[in-house]
Design a protein around this motif. Structure first.
Motif, PDB file in Angstrom:
ATOM      1  N   THR A 133     -14.208   7.639 -34.932  1.00 18.87           N
ATOM      2  CA  THR A 133     -14.955   6.571 -35.948  1.00 18.87           C
ATOM      3  C   THR A 133     -14.734   6.543 -36.540  1.00 18.87           C
ATOM      4  O   THR A 133     -14.787   7.317 -37.341  1.00 18.87           O
TER       5      THR A 133
ATOM      6  N   GLU B 251      -8.200  15.594 -25.825  1.00 16.86           N
ATOM      7  CA  GLU B 251      -7.705  14.497 -27.526  1.00 16.86           C
ATOM      8  C   GLU B 251      -6.734  14.871 -28.033  1.00 16.86           C
ATOM      9  O   GLU B 251      -6.071  13.842 -28.889  1.00 16.86           O
TER      10      GLU B 251
ATOM     11  N   ARG C 294     -14.401   6.797 -25.770  1.00 20.29           N
ATOM     12  CA  ARG C 294     -14.144   8.548 -25.259  1.00 20.29           C
ATOM     13  C   ARG C 294     -14.498   8.971 -23.904  1.00 20.29           C
ATOM     14  O   ARG C 294     -13.969   9.446 -23.798  1.00 20.29           O
ATOM     15  N   LYS C 295     -15.221   7.883 -23.877  1.00 17.31           N
ATOM     16  CA  LYS C 295     -15.909   7.947 -22.015  1.00 17.31           C
ATOM     17  C   LYS C 295     -14.264   8.080 -20.831  1.00 17.31           C
ATOM     18  O   LYS C 295     -14.344   8.116 -19.490  1.00 17.31           O
TER      19      LYS C 295
ATOM     20  N   HIS D  19      -7.055  10.640 -29.333  1.00 15.54           N
ATOM     21  CA  HIS D  19      -7.769  11.230 -30.177  1.00 15.54           C
ATOM     22  C   HIS D  19      -8.959   9.418 -30.362  1.00 15.54           C
ATOM     23  O   HIS D  19      -7.997   9.410 -31.606  1.00 15.54           O
TER      24      HIS D  19
ATOM     25  N   GLU E  96     -11.790   3.160 -34.925  1.00 21.38           N
ATOM     26  CA  GLU E  96     -12.471   2.178 -34.519  1.00 21.38           C
ATOM     27  C   GLU E  96     -13.836   2.865 -35.100  1.00 21.38           C
ATOM     28  O   GLU E  96     -14.520   3.003 -35.305  1.00 21.38           O
TER      29      GLU E  96
ATOM     30  N   ALA F  69     -16.651   3.132 -30.188  1.00 21.54           N
ATOM     31  CA  ALA F  69     -15.530   4.291 -29.680  1.00 21.54           C
ATOM     32  C   ALA F  69     -16.722   4.944 -28.468  1.00 21.54           C
ATOM     33  O   ALA F  69     -15.567   5.693 -28.109  1.00 21.54           O
ATOM     34  N   SER F  70     -17.909   5.575 -28.620  1.00 20.13           N
ATOM     35  CA  SER F  70     -18.448   6.546 -27.112  1.00 20.13           C
ATOM     36  C   SER F  70     -18.015   5.964 -25.787  1.00 20.13           C
ATOM     37  O   SER F  70     -16.994   7.137 -25.321  1.00 20.13           O
ATOM     38  N   ILE F  71     -17.531   4.504 -26.220  1.00 19.77           N
ATOM     39  CA  ILE F  71     -16.803   4.100 -24.723  1.00 19.77           C
ATOM     40  C   ILE F  71     -15.566   4.048 -24.433  1.00 19.77           C
ATOM     41  O   ILE F  71     -15.201   4.702 -22.750  1.00 19.77           O
TER      42      ILE F  71
ATOM     43  N   GLN G 219     -17.117   1.263 -35.059  1.00 16.55           N
ATOM     44  CA  GLN G 219     -18.307   1.181 -33.941  1.00 16.55           C
ATOM     45  C   GLN G 219     -18.574   2.026 -33.298  1.00 16.55           C
ATOM     46  O   GLN G 219     -18.062   2.184 -32.352  1.00 16.55           O
ATOM     47  N   ASP G 220     -19.635   2.842 -33.428  1.00 10.65           N
ATOM     48  CA  ASP G 220     -19.492   4.014 -32.922  1.00 10.65           C
ATOM     49  C   ASP G 220     -20.094   4.074 -31.544  1.00 10.65           C
ATOM     50  O   ASP G 220     -19.395   4.972 -30.722  1.00 10.65           O
ATOM     51  N   TYR G 221     -21.045   3.268 -31.321  1.00 11.37           N
ATOM     52  CA  TYR G 221     -21.285   3.135 -29.527  1.00 11.37           C
ATOM     53  C   TYR G 221     -20.026   2.470 -28.667  1.00 11.37           C
ATOM     54  O   TYR G 221     -19.609   2.915 -27.911  1.00 11.37           O
TER      55      TYR G 221
END
Length: 242
Positions: free
Chosen positions: A99, A92, A82-83, A96, A72, A78-80, A74-76
Motif C-alpha cells: 500500500t 508474498e 492481498r486476499k 507482494h 496500490e 490493496a486488501s482485496i 487505496q488501502d481497501y
C-alpha cells in the motif's frame, strides 16, 4: 459486494464491482512484456492485482522464476488484492502487495530495484472529476492521484539500466507519453496500436521503453480485438487462453 472471477489461467481474482473491475486493457498489458528469468517486477497502481496474477500465471507457464510487487494507493483495494494472492495459494514471495503512492515507489521499494515495471494508468484528466460520485472510481480512472509525468518518473527511478517499462494508454496521449518517457531516460522501443475492429481507428496503444536504451522504435502489427461478427479475434482468444 465482492465478486470472485475466474482468470482462466489457474488463478481467480476478487473484485468489487461497485468500485471498478479490470478490463481488456489490463489483460493486453499483462501479455505485452517478454518475461525473463528472475525478473523483478512492479505493477504501479495495481488495483485488485489482475496484472500481477496474469504475469505470475505466464511466468509459471514458461517455468520462469519471477518476483512481483503490486503497488496500490487505496488501502481497501490493496486488501482485496492481498486476499486474491492468498486465496490462490501464493505467498508474498510470489506477489507482494504494497500500500503506497506510486510517486514514492522508489523510496518504498528501492531505486533501481526492478527489471520490469508495468502500469495501466488513469486515462482521463483530473478535471473529469468524480466518476459515479465515488472517489475510488475517480482515482482509478482519472489523473487525480497521478499523472503520466508521475508514472514515467516513478518507473524511471525503479528500473535498473536496461530495465523495461510497459504501459497501455490512449493514442491521443502518445506525444505526451514519449516526452515524459525520454525525460526519465526511458527510450521507447516497441509500439503497438490496439483496434476494436480491423477497419476502426485505434482506441489503445501499448508501449515498451527501455531504461537508458538507444533510440530505435519498432512499430508492431496492430492488435485487433473483434472480428466483424463481434466475436474475439484468434489472437484475443489465445491471449484469454480460450
Amino acid at each position: 459486494m465482492m465478486r470472485l472471477d475466474d482468470l482462466q489461467n489457474g488463478f481467480k481474482i476478487w473484485q468489487d464491482p461497485d468500485l471498478f473491475c479490470f478490463g481488456v486493457d489490463a489483460v493486453l498489458l499483462a501479455h505485452y512484456p517478454r518475461l525473463k528469468k528472475n525478473d523483478r517486477i512492479c505493477d504501479l497502481g495495481t488495483g485488485f492485482a489482475p496484472i500481477p496474477l496474469i504475469l505470475k500465471a505466464e511466468a509459471n507457464r514458461f517455468h520462469l522464476p519471477v518476483r512481483i510487487t503490486g503497488l496500490e494507493i487505496q488501502d481497501y483495494v490493496a486488501s482485496i488484492a492481498r486476499k486474491s494472492v492468498a486465496d490462490n495459494g501464493l505467498s508474498e514471495e510470489d506477489i507482494h502487495i504494497v500500500t503506497g503512492d506510486l510517486r514514492e515507489a522508489a523510496s518504498l521499494l528501492g531505486a533501481g530495484s526492478c527489471s520490469l515495471v508495468t502500469c495501466n494508468p488513469p486515462y482521463m484528466p483530473a478535471s473529469a472529476g468524480l466518476v459515479g460520485g465515488r472517489e475510488e472510481k475517480a482515482i482509478a480512472r482519472t489523473e487525480l492521484k497521478c499523472t503520466m509525468a508521475d508514472v514515467a518518473a516513478s518507473a524511471g527511478r525503479l528500473l535498473n539500466a536496461g530495465g523495461r517499462f510497459s504501459l497501455i494508454h490512449r493514442p491521443q496521449r502518445l506525444v505526451d507519453i514519449f516526452l515524459e518517457l525520454r525525460k526519465n531516460r526511458l527510450e521507447p522501443k516497441r509500439l503497438r496500436f490496439v483496434h476494436p475492429y480491423e477497419d476502426a481507428a485505434p482506441t489503445m496503444v501499448l508501449v515498451e521503453a527501455v531504461k537508458d536504451g538507444r533510440p530505435y522504435l519498432v512499430t508492431e502489427p496492430p492488435l485487433v480485438i473483434y472480428k466483424k461478427d463481434r466475436t474475439y479475434t484468434e489472437e484475443l482468444l489465445r491471449i484469454y487462453g480460450r
